[in-house]
Design an enzyme around this catalytic site. Sequence first.
Site, short mmCIF file in Angstrom:
data_model
loop_
_atom_site.label_atom_id
_atom_site.label_comp_id
_atom_site.label_asym_id
_atom_site.label_seq_id
_atom_site.Cartn_x
_atom_site.Cartn_y
_atom_site.Cartn_z
N LYS A 123 -12.62 -1.02 1.58
CA LYS A 123 -11.99 -0.16 0.58
C LYS A 123 -12.84 -0.18 -0.69
O LYS A 123 -13.83 0.53 -0.78
CB LYS A 123 -10.54 -0.59 0.35
CG LYS A 123 -9.67 -0.33 1.58
CD LYS A 123 -8.24 -0.72 1.38
CE LYS A 123 -7.36 -0.29 2.54
NZ LYS A 123 -7.73 -0.85 3.85
N SER A 167 0.79 -1.23 0.00
CA SER A 167 0.00 0.00 0.00
C SER A 167 0.82 1.28 0.00
O SER A 167 0.32 2.32 -0.43
CB SER A 167 -0.95 0.01 1.21
OG SER A 167 -0.23 -0.03 2.42
N HIS A 179 -5.69 -4.07 -1.04
CA HIS A 179 -5.53 -3.05 -2.08
C HIS A 179 -5.56 -3.66 -3.48
O HIS A 179 -4.91 -3.15 -4.40
CB HIS A 179 -4.24 -2.27 -1.84
CG HIS A 179 -4.28 -1.42 -0.62
ND1 HIS A 179 -4.82 -0.15 -0.61
CD2 HIS A 179 -3.88 -1.67 0.64
CE1 HIS A 179 -4.74 0.34 0.62
NE2 HIS A 179 -4.17 -0.55 1.39
#
Length: 433
Positions: A279, A220, A248
């Site tokens: 996310k 990340s 991610h």
Amino acid sequence: MSRNGGTVFRSVYRQMSSAQQTISVIDKLKKSPSTTPIQQFRKLLQTEIEEIKKAGTWKDERIITSPQKTIINVHGKTEKLLNFCANNYLGLSYNEEILTAATKALYDYGNGLSSVRFICGTQSIHKDLEQKLSDYHQKEDTILYSSCFDANAGLFEAILSPDDAVFSDELNHASIIDGIRLCKAKKFRYKHRDMDDLEKKLKSSGDARIRLIVSDGVFSMDGNIAPLPDICKLAKENNALTFLDECHATGFLGEKGRGTEDYYKMIGSVDIINSTLGKALGGASGGYTTGPKELIDILRQRSRPYLFSNSLPPVIVGIALKVLDLLTESNYLVSKVTANTERFRKSMKSAGFEISGDQHPICPVMIGDAKLANVFANEMLTRGIYVIGFSYPVVPKGKARIRVQISAAHTFEEIDRAVATFTEVGKKLNVVQ
């Protein structure tokens, strides 16, 4: 005794008593420290706070007074800001269809279960999401957690013993590092994405019962991607299992947005995947582990964050279910974030900036100096672009950067505006020519 004699006695007694009380207070003061433990504690913390501020790495929390979108309101700012620092990869943190699904889940299933899963905290909606995530990743079963941090904290301790060995990339997320610390397996840390070093560590692990290679799918801070084909090759050659943290990557990386496996066209090749709902998959909260059924069965019996935490709120589960439906119905959002990422990276490099990482929506604009990174970010904020400077200990010393994050919700015009502003500030601060 006469009345006068009694009065004199009482007066003398009061004086003696007062003197004794004074002596007692003095004795207590002599015995007590000059400062209390809490005062000493505060002083120690204040010294550390001052050192952080002096180093220029103090992190202020800006207060957003609007939903998490590409255009936001920030407390203390009269103008709206263009947001380029959220993990809102698909732009679904505020979406009408998602809000409708969330409202329905809230009314159908309530606020929450007020309990853990094995007591009375499992609803049909939880099982529906676990099945849908299993199908999405092409795995046998899935277990939900309050966050991916909890999923990482609950995995390694539950499955690895002193007879086992775990191999972790040196730049893995803090939650992975903390989770591995809890287990009793032999621990090996290999150099970042260095397959030669990983191979050496694997061969030096002796007769370990289980070998588990652990890596972020996407790192990340740098936006670079794990070399999954090489990891899987080494795993096969050394009888090891593979694990990826896909926080991610899930929902947007790869042709169909199914993460690192999809990026390399290797769907189904990783043994265990942990990821987040917080996310790309709605931006709220929640995490999960997906993999072999036997693994998930054991985690339901042994994983402490699962056993001792309240069930995931139904509204979050409803959000994730709707996002997965959207992703399976259309590839539009995945294509949009990919196009936006390419436009930003190409334009920034043309302007003279160093952009770290692979072709990923995490786009670290490398600055180097920590104070300069914070000054740069603050200057961007005054010009209407919301970005944050990252410095030690979040990233290595000398590697300070502004981590820009691209969303499918950004327009090309907004991306161009951000690049133009970066260029103006970069020239002002002598970061670019």
